[in-house]
Design an enzyme around this catalytic site. Structure first.
Site, PDB file in Angstrom:
ATOM      1  CE1 TYR A  67      -7.185   3.378   9.632  1.00  0.00           C
ATOM      2  CE2 TYR A  67      -6.294   3.396   7.597  1.00  0.00           C
ATOM      3  CZ  TYR A  67      -6.386   2.772   8.589  1.00  0.00           C
ATOM      4  OH  TYR A  67      -5.398   1.929   9.001  1.00  0.00           O
TER       5      TYR A  67
ATOM      6  CE  LYS B  59       2.173   2.685  14.009  1.00  0.00           C
ATOM      7  NZ  LYS B  59       2.238   2.000  12.693  1.00  0.00           N
TER       8      LYS B  59
ATOM      9  CE1 TYR C 244      -2.445   3.361   8.804  1.00  0.00           C
ATOM     10  CE2 TYR C 244      -1.045   2.195   7.267  1.00  0.00           C
ATOM     11  CZ  TYR C 244      -2.308   2.282   7.942  1.00  0.00           C
ATOM     12  OH  TYR C 244      -3.278   1.345   7.534  1.00  0.00           O
TER      13      TYR C 244
ATOM     14  CG  HIS D 103      -2.172  -0.900   0.932  1.00  0.00           C
ATOM     15  ND1 HIS D 103      -3.495  -0.709   1.157  1.00  0.00           N
ATOM     16  CD2 HIS D 103      -1.988  -2.284   0.580  1.00  0.00           C
ATOM     17  CE1 HIS D 103      -4.215  -1.592   0.788  1.00  0.00           C
ATOM     18  NE2 HIS D 103      -3.506  -2.711   0.810  1.00  0.00           N
TER      19      HIS D 103
ATOM     20  N   PRO E   8      -7.522  -0.362  17.406  1.00  0.00           N
ATOM     21  CG  PRO E   8      -9.476  -1.698  16.395  1.00  0.00           C
ATOM     22  CD  PRO E   8      -8.717  -1.059  17.635  1.00  0.00           C
TER      23      PRO E   8
HETATM   24  C1  DHB Z   1      -7.080  -3.655   9.310  1.00  0.00           C
HETATM   25  C2  DHB Z   1      -7.194  -3.393  10.647  1.00  0.00           C
HETATM   26  C3  DHB Z   1      -6.772  -1.973  11.257  1.00  0.00           C
HETATM   27  O1  DHB Z   1      -6.881  -1.772  12.449  1.00  0.00           O
HETATM   28  C4  DHB Z   1      -6.437  -1.379  10.369  1.00  0.00           C
HETATM   29  O2  DHB Z   1      -6.104   0.095  10.703  1.00  0.00           O
HETATM   30  C5  DHB Z   1      -6.030  -1.251   9.164  1.00  0.00           C
HETATM   31  C6  DHB Z   1      -6.546  -2.722   8.373  1.00  0.00           C
HETATM   32  C7  DHB Z   1      -7.624  -4.831   8.600  1.00  0.00           C
HETATM   33  O3  DHB Z   1      -7.826  -5.777   9.580  1.00  0.00           O
HETATM   34  O4  DHB Z   1      -7.357  -4.878   7.723  1.00  0.00           O
END
Ligand code: DHB
Length: 392
Positions: free
Chosen positions: A202, A298, A386, A73, A294
């Site tokens: 996001y 991280k 990130y 990505h 999440p």
């Molecule tokens: C996924 C989970 C995340 O918390 C995130 O920030 C990006 C991707 C995932 O499960 O694909």
């Protein structure tokens, strides 16, 4: 009774990476894991690897499949006001993130460790973490056959997750727990559909946050902010798609490609740190020591960074250089942990709907997203955290 140099509790990313790193130094380790191998390899968890984590796996010689099947990505999308705003990781930092699910990472790490002849005791439950303030710690456990056994070690690493036996082995008066519980969770789905976007989305919306991610060209992973006490049974397929479509709707006409939903779960959201990460000869790593919401992707990456530091400190100890680096482990590891805590809290705060938020709060949130997507300096700050800064 068994003996080893480093007794590792937990065959998650932290425990497995550490055993592979220690092997390079000729340091013996044994992993005790409560789950069976099939369960570990089938449990769906995180998906995004920092460049730093990918580099570590490559260095350990366990990145062949990741290179073939992982999806690079080069950037990500922040969506608000009904429009996409791209953060160009590669252009801003020269580095990228890689989508490669955690259970695939674990399959590769387990296979690599077993191929080295490494000891991973599956379906073995630790019942006592003993004598860690002496020179001879002991892990008492029940093996897969139900036999009570002991593993005597020089050092113990607790990589057994948020609910394992190791953190509670640090007396409560010897540690401080920092905890923040968020008043929402993530409703996660897996569905059979083609990708709706090449990069993760996001999305901030008045109805709440949504995240559009992927697993394979045929399977997509999506999440939406929900009541953490809600139940997946309350959500039919139609209701889930209506909610997700509403949260990403906008003037650009962006729509999600729908398909059969074959897994639903609700993830609670919390920020947690246990300090110190050491008690005598017990060292915590990964979720045993900390948890992040999440949103910043991280969790798995922090587990890797903890054990990168631990490997060096254990290396120094077993090379006869004493305990100094191990005694510094908490301070060394926590710098990255707290930075990731800030990042995960910040991403969460910027993108989620908080109950009782005022109109002022809404406008301020949008102004922050405008800043992050229009200022090169602000975008770079997001991007470099990130994709992950180098460990050293
Ligand atoms: C996924 C989970 C995340 O918390 C995130 O920030 C990006 C991707 C995932 O499960 O694909």
């Amino acid at each position: 009774m068994m003996r080893t140099q480093v007794g590792i509790v937990g065959a998650g990313p932290a425990g497995l990476l550490l055993s592979l790193m220690l092997e390079r130094r000729g340091i013996a380790s044994v992993i005790i894991e409560s789950r069976d191998r099939a369960t570990i390899e089938a449990t769906i968890r995180a998906g995004i690897l920092e460049q730093t984590t990918v580099d570590l796996m490559a260095e350990l010689g366990v990145a062949d499949r990741l290179r073939r099947e992982g999806v690079v990505h080069h950037g990500t999308i922040l969506r608000f006001g009904g429009r996409n705003h791209r953060i160009d990781f590669e252009g801003l930092t020269g580095r990228v993130a890689t989508l490669y699910p955690q259970h695939e990472v674990l399959k590769d790490l387990i296979a690599a460790r077993l191929a080295q002849g490494g000891d991973i005791l599956f379906s073995a439950k630790v019942t006592e973490v003993a004598d860690v303030t002496t020179g001879r710690p002991v892990l008492r456990f029940t093996d897969a056959e139900g036999q009570a056994r002991e593993l005597h070690c020089d050092m113990v690493v607790g990589a057994d997750g948020s609910y394992g036996a190791c953190r509670p082995a640090i007396p409560t008066d010897k540690r401080k727990d920092y905890l923040r519980i968020y008043p929402f969770g993530w409703f996660g789905i897996l569905c059979e559909a083609p990708p709706s976007s090449e990069e993760l989305v996001y999305a901030r919306h008045e109805r709440g946050f949504a995240l559009i991610s992927s697993r394979t060209p045929e399977v997509q992973r999506m999440y939406f902010q929900c009541d953490p006490s809600d139940s997946v049974e309350n959500w039919s397929e139609d209701r889930i798609w209506a909610e997700l479509q509403a949260r990403i709707a906008g003037e650009d006409g962006f729509r999600l490609k729908e398909g059969r939903i074959f897994q639903k779960n609700i993830v609670p959201m919390r920020s947690f740190v246990c300090e110190p990460m050491q008690y005598g000869r017990l060292f915590l790593a990964g979720d045993a020591a900390h948890a992040v919401p999440p949103t910043g992707a991280k969790g798995l990456n922090l587990a890797a960074s903890d054990v990168w530091h631990l490997d060096r400190a254990l290396g120094a100890h077993f090379a006869g250089q004493g305990m100094a680096m191990l005694e510094a482990y908490t301070a060394t590891a926590l710098r990255r942990v707290w930075r990731a805590q800030h990042f995960s809290w910040w991403m969460t705060s910027m993108l989620h709907r908080f109950e009782g938020a005022s109109e002022f709060d809404d406008r301020r949130q949008l102004a922050e997203l405008e800043l992050v997507t229009s200022s090169r300096a602000a975008a770079t700050a997001l991007a470099e955290t990130y994709v992950g800064m180098p460990y050293a």
